[in-house]
Design a protein around this motif. Structure first.
Motif, PDB file in Angstrom:
ATOM      1  N   TYR A 248      95.756 -93.236-139.913  1.00 32.87           N
ATOM      2  CA  TYR A 248      95.180 -94.411-140.564  1.00 32.87           C
ATOM      3  C   TYR A 248      94.465 -94.000-141.850  1.00 32.87           C
ATOM      4  O   TYR A 248      94.648 -94.616-142.916  1.00 32.87           O
ATOM      5  CB  TYR A 248      94.210 -95.121-139.634  1.00 32.87           C
ATOM      6  CG  TYR A 248      93.454 -96.235-140.335  1.00 32.87           C
ATOM      7  CD1 TYR A 248      94.033 -97.484-140.510  1.00 32.87           C
ATOM      8  CD2 TYR A 248      92.177 -96.019-140.863  1.00 32.87           C
ATOM      9  CE1 TYR A 248      93.363 -98.498-141.192  1.00 32.87           C
ATOM     10  CE2 TYR A 248      91.501 -97.018-141.535  1.00 32.87           C
ATOM     11  CZ  TYR A 248      92.096 -98.264-141.702  1.00 32.87           C
ATOM     12  OH  TYR A 248      91.439 -99.261-142.378  1.00 32.87           O
ATOM     13  N   ALA A 249      93.639 -92.947-141.775  1.00 33.58           N
ATOM     14  CA  ALA A 249      92.901 -92.505-142.954  1.00 33.58           C
ATOM     15  C   ALA A 249      93.855 -92.070-144.061  1.00 33.58           C
ATOM     16  O   ALA A 249      93.621 -92.340-145.246  1.00 33.58           O
ATOM     17  CB  ALA A 249      91.964 -91.360-142.573  1.00 33.58           C
ATOM     18  N   ARG A 250      94.947 -91.406-143.692  1.00 34.91           N
ATOM     19  CA  ARG A 250      95.939 -90.967-144.674  1.00 34.91           C
ATOM     20  C   ARG A 250      96.547 -92.152-145.399  1.00 34.91           C
ATOM     21  O   ARG A 250      96.818 -92.104-146.601  1.00 34.91           O
ATOM     22  CB  ARG A 250      97.038 -90.178-143.963  1.00 34.91           C
ATOM     23  CG  ARG A 250      98.102 -89.563-144.850  1.00 34.91           C
ATOM     24  CD  ARG A 250      99.126 -88.846-143.961  1.00 34.91           C
ATOM     25  NE  ARG A 250     100.040 -88.011-144.718  1.00 34.91           N
ATOM     26  CZ  ARG A 250     101.157 -88.448-145.273  1.00 34.91           C
ATOM     27  NH1 ARG A 250     101.496 -89.717-145.147  1.00 34.91           N
ATOM     28  NH2 ARG A 250     101.939 -87.622-145.938  1.00 34.91           N
ATOM     29  N   SER A 251      96.760 -93.254-144.663  1.00 35.49           N
ATOM     30  CA  SER A 251      97.411 -94.432-145.233  1.00 35.49           C
ATOM     31  C   SER A 251      96.451 -95.311-146.028  1.00 35.49           C
ATOM     32  O   SER A 251      96.808 -95.822-147.097  1.00 35.49           O
ATOM     33  CB  SER A 251      98.048 -95.257-144.100  1.00 35.49           C
ATOM     34  OG  SER A 251      98.508 -96.500-144.561  1.00 35.49           O
ATOM     35  N   GLU A 252      95.225 -95.468-145.520  1.00 40.26           N
ATOM     36  CA  GLU A 252      94.351 -96.508-146.071  1.00 40.26           C
ATOM     37  C   GLU A 252      93.132 -95.993-146.826  1.00 40.26           C
ATOM     38  O   GLU A 252      92.446 -96.788-147.469  1.00 40.26           O
ATOM     39  CB  GLU A 252      93.872 -97.421-144.926  1.00 40.26           C
ATOM     40  CG  GLU A 252      95.005 -98.066-144.134  1.00 40.26           C
ATOM     41  CD  GLU A 252      95.900 -98.932-145.004  1.00 40.26           C
ATOM     42  OE1 GLU A 252      95.367 -99.601-145.919  1.00 40.26           O
ATOM     43  OE2 GLU A 252      97.120 -98.927-144.779  1.00 40.26           O
ATOM     44  N   ILE A 253      92.849 -94.677-146.755  1.00 40.22           N
ATOM     45  CA  ILE A 253      91.634 -94.164-147.400  1.00 40.22           C
ATOM     46  C   ILE A 253      91.941 -93.054-148.395  1.00 40.22           C
ATOM     47  O   ILE A 253      91.446 -93.073-149.528  1.00 40.22           O
ATOM     48  CB  ILE A 253      90.616 -93.667-146.345  1.00 40.22           C
ATOM     49  CG1 ILE A 253      90.197 -94.820-145.430  1.00 40.22           C
ATOM     50  CG2 ILE A 253      89.391 -93.061-147.033  1.00 40.22           C
ATOM     51  CD1 ILE A 253      89.255 -94.417-144.309  1.00 40.22           C
ATOM     52  N   ASP A 254      92.756 -92.074-148.010  1.00 39.84           N
ATOM     53  CA  ASP A 254      93.028 -90.923-148.876  1.00 39.84           C
ATOM     54  C   ASP A 254      93.550 -91.366-150.240  1.00 39.84           C
ATOM     55  O   ASP A 254      94.492 -92.161-150.323  1.00 39.84           O
ATOM     56  CB  ASP A 254      94.066 -90.000-148.231  1.00 39.84           C
ATOM     57  CG  ASP A 254      93.503 -89.251-147.040  1.00 39.84           C
ATOM     58  OD1 ASP A 254      92.317 -89.460-146.715  1.00 39.84           O
ATOM     59  OD2 ASP A 254      94.253 -88.469-146.428  1.00 39.84           O
ATOM     60  N   GLY A 255      92.938 -90.852-151.292  1.00 41.01           N
ATOM     61  CA  GLY A 255      93.426 -91.105-152.651  1.00 41.01           C
ATOM     62  C   GLY A 255      93.198 -92.508-153.156  1.00 41.01           C
ATOM     63  O   GLY A 255      93.677 -92.852-154.244  1.00 41.01           O
ATOM     64  N   ARG A 256      92.478 -93.314-152.405  1.00 41.52           N
ATOM     65  CA  ARG A 256      92.227 -94.687-152.848  1.00 41.52           C
ATOM     66  C   ARG A 256      90.801 -94.796-153.368  1.00 41.52           C
ATOM     67  O   ARG A 256      89.896 -94.078-152.930  1.00 41.52           O
ATOM     68  CB  ARG A 256      92.420 -95.678-151.701  1.00 41.52           C
ATOM     69  CG  ARG A 256      93.871 -95.791-151.245  1.00 41.52           C
ATOM     70  CD  ARG A 256      93.983 -96.759-150.095  1.00 41.52           C
ATOM     71  NE  ARG A 256      95.385 -96.944-149.710  1.00 41.52           N
ATOM     72  CZ  ARG A 256      95.967 -98.117-149.597  1.00 41.52           C
ATOM     73  NH1 ARG A 256      95.302 -99.216-149.866  1.00 41.52           N
ATOM     74  NH2 ARG A 256      97.236 -98.203-149.222  1.00 41.52           N
TER      75      ARG A 256
END
Length: 313
Positions: A248-256
């Motif tokens: 989830y963090a990879r999809s919705e938080i990382d790099g955003r």
């Protein structure tokens, strides 16, 4: 219930229509001419109509015979399709699989899996449905789903479990939190923290509740989220910290651009186990192949970066 024509009788009629000669049709079907003639007569008697005009010269089908022939061809084709389908199911993935998944796993894993599945098994149709965790096991046992993708442990005497990978949980916090300066955190860092989590219908809730009990953190029972997005938004508002799955963090938080940041636990000390579960009477070979494709997609696409998922052997 009235007797029905056999597939063999329909095949004899088809053969007779193609060569228009009883002897040649019998030779093609590798039976004697009297046997073929008897089978056609039995079919006519069963249906109550004359199918073939008998006489000198080539065999001609009657009007009724031509209509029956058209349906006979479709029936035989369907039966051949059943044989081909079962053969494909034995050697690869084919047909329709009804896969149920929890909202905390499927949306962040299956996009990496579906492309590989379609390329390798083009005849497979995968029906994916997100199901509330409290209903997932029941729908599998009731036959509404063929297989479920879920957090483990999950099982019973009537179910088979195939472990796929261990997924790290990340500590999510507001970008002005005291722990932001750390590159890694430990369970000891949770002491005294207000931890936001999903409701008790989720397996993740029980796991996080146990971690809070062990570490001295406080589980925010008054603000249980209904989704991972809701949890992330409450973290961003400074209402507490949260343990969020790595995918989830990879999809919705990382790099955003976000006021929420995540930090891994040292040595990936906090993980959850993910696997496939199906009924014991199901086709184990099919679900093993599905498991292998999921693990391959995970190994190639999701094991890079900080705190990658860890495959089971």
């Amino acid at each position: 219930m009235a007797d029905l024509p056999t597939i063999r009788q329909l095949r004899y009629l088809i053969a007779l229509s193609e060569v228009r000669h009883f002897r040649k049709a019998a030779e093609a079907m590798q039976i004697s001419q009297p046997s073929l003639s008897l089978q056609i007569s039995n079919l006519e008697e069963l249906l109550g109509v004359r199918l073939v005009e008998r006489g000198r010269g080539p065999v001609t089908l009657t009007l009724e015979g031509r209509e029956v022939l058209a349906r006979a061809r479709r029936a035989v084709d369907e039966v051949r399709g059943i044989v081909d389908l079962t053969a494909a199911l034995k050697t690869g993935l084919s047909g329709t699989i009804r896969l149920g998944t929890t909202p905390t796993i499927g949306p962040y894993l299956m996009p990496f899996v579906v492309e590989r599945l379609h390329a390798r098994y083009p005849d497979l149709r995968l029906y994916i449905r997100e199901v509330a965790p409290r209903d997932l096991r029941g729908e599998l046992l009731a036959g509404g789903l063929d297989v479920i993708l879920t957090q483990l442990p999950e099982g019973g005497a009537d179910l088979v479990t195939r472990r796929l990978f261990r997924e790290p949980l990340m500590l999510a916090m507001p970008d002005d939190h005291d722990l932001v300066s750390k590159t890694e955190v430990t369970e000891a860092d949770l002491a005294g923290q207000n931890v936001l989590t999903l409701g008790p219908d989720y397996a993740l809730h029980d796991q996080i509740a146990a971690i809070c009990h062990q570490s001295g953190a406080m589980l925010a029972r008054d603000y249980e989220g209904t989704s991972l997005d809701a949890i992330r938004q409450m973290v961003g508002m400074g209402m507490g910290v949260a343990l969020l799955p790595r995918l989830y963090a990879r999809s919705e938080i990382d790099g955003r651009s976000s006021n929420v940041v995540v930090r891994p636990f040292r040595r990936n000390a906090v993980v959850r186990s993910i696997g496939l579960v199906w009924r014991r009477a199901g086709n184990a070979a099919t679900y093993d192949r599905l498991s292998n494709v999921i693990k391959e997609a995970t190994r190639v696409d999701l094991q890079s970066g900080t705190s990658p998922v860890m495959l089971y052997d």
